[in-house]
Design a protein around this motif. Structure first.
Motif, PDB file in Angstrom:
ATOM      1  N   ILE A   1      43.207  30.862  24.604  1.00  0.00           N
ATOM      2  CA  ILE A   1      43.690  29.647  23.937  1.00  0.00           C
ATOM      3  C   ILE A   1      43.543  29.739  22.412  1.00  0.00           C
ATOM      4  CG2 ILE A   1      43.296  27.165  23.678  1.00  0.00           C
ATOM      5  CD1 ILE A   1      43.009  26.961  26.620  1.00  0.00           C
ATOM      6  N   GLY A   2      42.376  30.234  21.976  1.00  0.00           N
ATOM      7  CA  GLY A   2      42.147  30.359  20.538  1.00  0.00           C
ATOM      8  C   GLY A   2      43.229  31.220  19.915  1.00  0.00           C
ATOM      9  N   GLU A   3      43.566  32.287  20.597  1.00  0.00           N
ATOM     10  CA  GLU A   3      44.581  33.229  20.133  1.00  0.00           C
ATOM     11  C   GLU A   3      45.947  32.541  20.018  1.00  0.00           C
ATOM     12  OE1 GLU A   3      45.178  36.494  18.498  1.00  0.00           O
ATOM     13  OE2 GLU A   3      43.139  36.080  19.215  1.00  0.00           O
ATOM     14  N   SER A   4      46.303  31.782  21.086  1.00  0.00           N
ATOM     15  CA  SER A   4      47.641  31.179  21.068  1.00  0.00           C
ATOM     16  C   SER A   4      47.722  30.076  20.010  1.00  0.00           C
ATOM     17  CB  SER A   4      48.063  30.675  22.450  1.00  0.00           C
ATOM     18  OG  SER A   4      47.149  29.733  22.929  1.00  0.00           O
ATOM     19  N   LEU A   5      46.586  29.406  19.738  1.00  0.00           N
ATOM     20  CA  LEU A   5      46.645  28.360  18.717  1.00  0.00           C
ATOM     21  C   LEU A   5      46.749  28.962  17.303  1.00  0.00           C
ATOM     22  CD1 LEU A   5      44.152  25.706  20.198  1.00  0.00           C
ATOM     23  CD2 LEU A   5      46.635  25.629  20.247  1.00  0.00           C
ATOM     24  N   LYS A   6      46.304  30.238  17.190  1.00  0.00           N
ATOM     25  CA  LYS A   6      46.375  30.906  15.880  1.00  0.00           C
ATOM     26  C   LYS A   6      47.822  31.078  15.398  1.00  0.00           C
ATOM     27  CE  LYS A   6      42.386  33.798  15.678  1.00  0.00           C
ATOM     28  NZ  LYS A   6      42.005  35.099  16.207  1.00  0.00           N
TER      29      LYS A   6
ATOM     30  N   LEU B   1      54.829  25.250  21.923  1.00  0.00           N
ATOM     31  CA  LEU B   1      53.601  25.842  22.455  1.00  0.00           C
ATOM     32  C   LEU B   1      52.963  24.914  23.492  1.00  0.00           C
ATOM     33  CD1 LEU B   1      50.982  27.772  20.461  1.00  0.00           C
ATOM     34  CD2 LEU B   1      50.200  26.050  22.035  1.00  0.00           C
ATOM     35  N   ILE B   2      52.833  25.457  24.702  1.00  0.00           N
ATOM     36  CA  ILE B   2      52.090  24.751  25.757  1.00  0.00           C
ATOM     37  C   ILE B   2      51.077  25.760  26.315  1.00  0.00           C
ATOM     38  CG2 ILE B   2      53.788  23.009  26.471  1.00  0.00           C
ATOM     39  CD1 ILE B   2      53.767  26.050  28.451  1.00  0.00           C
ATOM     40  N   LEU B   3      50.179  25.321  27.163  1.00  0.00           N
ATOM     41  CA  LEU B   3      49.185  26.280  27.664  1.00  0.00           C
ATOM     42  C   LEU B   3      49.460  26.651  29.122  1.00  0.00           C
ATOM     43  CD1 LEU B   3      45.866  24.853  26.139  1.00  0.00           C
ATOM     44  CD2 LEU B   3      47.339  26.641  25.226  1.00  0.00           C
ATOM     45  N   PRO B   4      49.296  27.936  29.452  1.00  0.00           N
ATOM     46  CA  PRO B   4      49.485  28.340  30.850  1.00  0.00           C
ATOM     47  C   PRO B   4      48.390  27.775  31.740  1.00  0.00           C
ATOM     48  CG  PRO B   4      48.750  30.210  29.499  1.00  0.00           C
ATOM     49  CD  PRO B   4      48.925  29.051  28.560  1.00  0.00           C
ATOM     50  N   GLY B   5      48.775  27.310  32.926  1.00  0.00           N
ATOM     51  CA  GLY B   5      47.823  26.648  33.828  1.00  0.00           C
ATOM     52  C   GLY B   5      46.706  27.546  34.308  1.00  0.00           C
TER      53      GLY B   5
END
Ligand code: PLP
Length: 381
Positions: free
Chosen positions: A16-21, A343-347
């Motif tokens: 998650i940290g990576e994808s928010l970057k 951007l959404i997060l994978p379940g």
């Protein structure tokens, strides 16, 4: 350098940290990924904190938290949560995350099992691993509205299980557990002599139904540890302030660990928390705006024929099933990011049973959510 401990090696790093970057690099991305309110902390809380800082309140606070705050919290727990506690049974912590850590470290010996919700808040599993406990996934199913299925729970219980974690209103599903579900959970807990950690960080963000604390049910006080927070309800994530209440004996043990970690929650944040408890009008304003966004998403997501979702009743998340698109959760998330910069997060970040789902957060402005839905329509219809 020498090897790091097996304890830390065993913890998988969240992506998650990576994808928010990527947000920092690409401002045109609309993020529906955040687990943090987009609102600023109410001004009266900031003003009160500033005033106290200027007066020199910059020293350590008592280990268990300032007495005025613990008294106010015991009052709040009695009035709002119907849990009968004394200030001595309340421990103020650095966010509810520390409360979860202290609870698990105080209860779990190596090899003991902790049942965690799956899909569920992604910190439960690593914290159990840090304690050398064994996390056991309890499958929360879409067809049960992501509430706990009691038969499923019973099947997981054996003599090694010591603790059950529940989270209502829930991250990532938005479920708010019914009283009947909580009563059935309580029966299983008492019958098997377990403890429950009830994570109630989203307690004030409820749009349908009612938040009920399992600790308020008849005879449950000795079996329940309740963790709550100022982060979500009052938009105070950065203040790092939360609290835990439970059986006095356990709270006393937690204090021994707290002195080894953070000593006390930040003094200025405790002043802010006292003020926050008087700011219910601000909470209600934010709750109404979240509900407006939730209604928008119910309408817009219903237009995606292949997407199925359970209407969330609390917190600020949707957890739609996207398996009909023929992509994994991660492929689907990458597809949206690449094609339309949403951007959404994978379940699957929320547990193995989250595969086939995505998490959409509505802690983002209404107009941005509208724009994100317009963009998604272009590639998903
Ligand atoms: C279910 C749940 N519990 C606990 C936390 C931790 O919150 P805090 O430590 O800010 O109180 C979060 C944060 O996202 C959460 O979603």
């Amino acid at each position: 350098m020498v090897e790091v401990s097996k304890r830390v090696k065993g913890i998988e790093e969240s992506k998650i940290g990576e994808s928010l970057k990527v947000l920092e690099q690409e401002p045109s991305i609309i993020s529906l990924g955040a687990g943090e309110p987009d609102f600023s902390t109410p001004q009266r809380i900031i003003e009160a904190t500033k005033k106290f800082l200027e007066k020199g309140y910059t020293h350590y606070a008592p280990l268990e938290g300032k007495v005025e705050l613990r008294e106010a919290l015991a009052d709040k727990l009695k009035k709002e949560n119907k849990i009968d506690v004394s200030p001595e049974e309340v421990l103020v912590t650095c966010g509810s995350k520390e409360a979860i850590l202290l609870t698990i470290l105080s209860l779990i010996d190596p090899g003991e099992k902790v049942i965690i919700p799956d899909p569920g808040y992604l910190a439960f599993r690593p914290i159990v691993l840090v304690a050398n406990g064994v996390p056991i996934s309890l499958h929360l199913r879409q067809e049960d509205g992501f509430e706990i299925n009691i038969d499923e729970l019973k099947k997981l219980i054996d003599p090694k299980v010591k603790l059950l974690i529940i989270n209502t209103p829930s991250n990532p599903t938005g479920a708010v557990f019914k009283k009947k579900t909580l009563e059935e959970i309580a029966d299983v807990v008492v019958e098997n002599e377990l403890m429950v950690l009830s994570d109630e960080v989203y307690e004030k963000l409820v749009y349908e139904g009612k938040h009920i604390s399992i600790g308020s049910l008849n005879g449950m006080k000795d079996y329940v540890i309740t963790t709550q927070s100022f982060s979500k309800s009052y938009a105070m994530c950065g203040f790092r302030i939360g609290y835990v209440t439970g059986p006095l004996k356990l709270v006393e043990e937690m204090k021994k660990l707290k002195i080894c970690t953070t000593i006390s929650a930040p003094t200025a944040s405790q002043i802010a928390a006292i003020e926050a408890l008087k700011s219910e009008k601000d909470v209600e304003k934010m709750r109404k705006e979240y509900d407006r966004r939730r209604k928008l998403l119910i309408k817009r997501l219903s237009d995606f024929e292949k997407m199925e979702f359970v209407k969330p009743k609390g917190a600020f998340y949707f957890f739609p099933n996207i398996s009909a698109y023929g992509m994994s959760s991660e492929e689907f998330s990458e597809f949206l990011l690449e094609k339309v910069k949403v951007l959404i997060l994978p379940g699957n970040e929320f547990g193995k049973y989250g595969e086939g789902f995505i998490r959409i957060s509505y802690a983002t402005a209404y107009e941005k959510i509208e724009e994100a839905m317009d963009r998604m329509e272009k590639v998903l219809s």
